[in-house]
Design a protein around this motif. Structure first.
Motif, PDB file in Angstrom:
ATOM      1  N   ARG A 196      48.850  38.466  29.490  1.00 34.41           N
ATOM      2  CA  ARG A 196      47.490  38.477  30.036  1.00 34.41           C
ATOM      3  C   ARG A 196      47.039  39.924  30.178  1.00 34.41           C
ATOM      4  O   ARG A 196      47.778  40.743  30.723  1.00 34.41           O
ATOM      5  CB  ARG A 196      47.498  37.765  31.388  1.00 34.41           C
ATOM      6  N   GLY A 227      44.586  42.849  31.638  1.00 34.78           N
ATOM      7  CA  GLY A 227      43.696  43.171  32.737  1.00 34.78           C
ATOM      8  C   GLY A 227      43.588  44.675  32.869  1.00 34.78           C
ATOM      9  O   GLY A 227      43.814  45.412  31.907  1.00 34.78           O
ATOM     10  N   ALA A 286      48.323  36.359  39.574  1.00 36.06           N
ATOM     11  CA  ALA A 286      47.177  36.791  38.772  1.00 36.06           C
ATOM     12  C   ALA A 286      46.029  35.797  38.873  1.00 36.06           C
ATOM     13  O   ALA A 286      44.854  36.194  38.945  1.00 36.06           O
ATOM     14  CB  ALA A 286      47.603  36.970  37.317  1.00 36.06           C
ATOM     15  N   ASP A 287      46.339  34.507  38.873  1.00 36.15           N
ATOM     16  CA  ASP A 287      45.295  33.490  39.006  1.00 36.15           C
ATOM     17  C   ASP A 287      44.580  33.617  40.350  1.00 36.15           C
ATOM     18  O   ASP A 287      43.348  33.526  40.425  1.00 36.15           O
ATOM     19  CB  ASP A 287      45.899  32.091  38.868  1.00 36.15           C
ATOM     20  N   SER A 327      42.378  36.741  40.359  1.00 37.29           N
ATOM     21  CA  SER A 327      41.175  36.619  39.530  1.00 37.29           C
ATOM     22  C   SER A 327      40.060  35.896  40.272  1.00 37.29           C
ATOM     23  O   SER A 327      38.873  36.130  40.011  1.00 37.29           O
ATOM     24  CB  SER A 327      41.504  35.894  38.224  1.00 37.29           C
ATOM     25  N   GLU A 328      40.429  35.014  41.201  1.00 35.58           N
ATOM     26  CA  GLU A 328      39.425  34.320  42.008  1.00 35.58           C
ATOM     27  C   GLU A 328      38.699  35.281  42.947  1.00 35.58           C
ATOM     28  O   GLU A 328      37.648  34.944  43.483  1.00 35.58           O
ATOM     29  CB  GLU A 328      40.088  33.203  42.812  1.00 35.58           C
ATOM     30  N   HIS A 329      39.284  36.468  43.137  1.00 34.03           N
ATOM     31  CA  HIS A 329      38.676  37.490  43.994  1.00 34.03           C
ATOM     32  C   HIS A 329      38.270  38.712  43.177  1.00 34.03           C
ATOM     33  O   HIS A 329      38.252  39.840  43.676  1.00 34.03           O
ATOM     34  CB  HIS A 329      39.652  37.878  45.109  1.00 34.03           C
ATOM     35  N   ASP A 330      37.997  38.460  41.887  1.00 38.67           N
ATOM     36  CA  ASP A 330      37.485  39.495  40.975  1.00 38.67           C
ATOM     37  C   ASP A 330      38.451  40.659  40.775  1.00 38.67           C
ATOM     38  O   ASP A 330      38.033  41.800  40.561  1.00 38.67           O
ATOM     39  CB  ASP A 330      36.127  40.026  41.471  1.00 38.67           C
ATOM     40  N   ASP A 345      41.243  41.437  38.162  1.00 45.41           N
ATOM     41  CA  ASP A 345      41.863  40.986  36.915  1.00 45.41           C
ATOM     42  C   ASP A 345      43.019  41.909  36.556  1.00 45.41           C
ATOM     43  O   ASP A 345      42.825  43.105  36.317  1.00 45.41           O
ATOM     44  CB  ASP A 345      40.832  40.963  35.785  1.00 45.41           C
ATOM     45  N   THR A 372      46.904  42.708  34.539  1.00 45.86           N
ATOM     46  CA  THR A 372      47.735  42.470  33.362  1.00 45.86           C
ATOM     47  C   THR A 372      49.027  41.791  33.799  1.00 45.86           C
ATOM     48  O   THR A 372      49.567  42.100  34.859  1.00 45.86           O
ATOM     49  CB  THR A 372      48.056  43.803  32.662  1.00 45.86           C
TER      50      THR A 372
END
Length: 242
Positions: free
Chosen positions: A112, A114, A133-134, A137-140, A142, A144
C-alpha cells in the motif's frame, strides 16, 4: 518456536556451523493463548537471526505460507527458517500447489502506497499494519504498508527507499523487540549509512505474558490495529482516534 529454544546448541553447532540445508518450520510463533508463558513463541526472531548462514522469513497469511515452504524446500545454500502462528488464517484464498512459486530470498514488497509514515510488518505484523492503515485512512492519514517477508537477509534497498521517502518508520512484529525485526531494520539502515528517520518499533513487551485468548492478549500488550494507529497518531501529532 518456544521448544526450539532447548535445541539452540544443536542449531548452532550441528546445522549453522556446517551450513547444512535444514528447514526449520516453527509453528506457534507469537502469543499462543491458553497454553501460557511457557508456550509463547516470542524469542525466535531474535535468536535465529543472530546465527551466521541462517535465513529467516515469515508469511503474512495462509496463502504465503505454502509459498514460503516451497521457497525453503528449494533453497540449497544453508539453513532456513520460517515462523507462523497457531490457529486460523486470515481468510485469503490459498493457491493450488501447481501455482506455487518460490519467493526471491531477501525481497520484501510494498502492499500500500502512502506518505509520511511507512509501516513495515513481519509475519502477523503485516495484518496488524494493514488494520492500522485502514483506521488511519478514515482520519485522512494515508500511510505506506510493506511486507518485509524476511528478517534475514533484510531487503536493504526497500528499507532505504522507505527511509528516504518517509518521516516515520513503524516496524510491527509478534516477537520481543530486543534483537528482533525492528532492530534488524535499524541496524541495516545504520550500517548502510542511510539517513535515519524516526523509527517506532511495535512488538512484545519486555516481560513474560500470561495465558489467555490471543485476541485478549493482543489487546493487553497493544498488538492490535487500533493500538498501533493510536501510537502513530501520537507520534505525528495527529488527532487521536475516536
Amino acid at each position: 518456536s518456544t521448544f526450539l529454544q532447548r535445541a539452540y546448541d544443536q542449531i548452532v553447532h550441528d546445522v549453522c556451523l556446517q551450513k547444512l540445508n535444514v528447514v526449520f518450520a516453527m509453528d506457534r510463533a507469537g502469543l499462543v493463548g491458553d497454553d501460557g508463558p511457557t508456550h509463547h513463541g516470542v524469542f525466535d526472531i531474535a535468536y535465529m537471526r543472530a546465527l551466521p548462514n541462517m535465513v529467516c522469513m515469515a508469511p503474512r497469511d495462509e496463502a504465503m505460507l505454502p509459498a514460503m515452504l516451497r521457497t525453503a524446500l528449494t533453497y540449497d545454500d544453508g539453513p532456513i527458517c520460517l515462523r507462523y502462528p497457531r490457529g486460523e488464517g486470515v481468510g485469503v484464498t490459498v493457491p493450488p500447489p501447481a501455482e506455487l512459486q518460490a519467493i526471491e530470498i531477501g525481497k520484501g514488497e510494498v502492499l500500500r502506497e502512502g506518505s509520511g509514515v511507512a509501516l513495515i510488518g513481519y509475519g502477523t505484523g503485516v495484518q496488524k499494519a494493514l488494520e492500522a492503515a485502514d483506521l488511519l485512512s478514515e482520519h485522512d492519514v494515508d500511510v505506506t504498508v510493506a511486507d518485509a517477508r524476511f528478517a534475514k537477509p533484510i531487503d536493504l534497498e526497500l528499507m532505504k527507499r522507505l527511509a528516504a521517502d518517509h518521516e516515520l518508520l513503524v516496524t510491527v512484529e509478534e516477537g520481543v523487540l530486543a534483537g528482533g525485526f525492528g532492530s534488524a531494520v535499524w541496524e541495516a539502515l545504520n550500517d548502510a549509512g542511510a539517513e535515519l528517520p524516526k523509527i517506532l518499533r511495535i512488538g512484545m513487551p519486555d516481560r513474560y505474558v500470561t495465558h489467555g485468548k490471543p485476541a485478549l492478549l493482543h489487546r493487553e500488550v497493544g498488538y492490535t490495529g487500533k493500538a498501533i494507529a493510536e501510537r502513530i497518531t501520537a507520534e505525528i501529532g495527529a488527532p487521536q482516534l475516536a
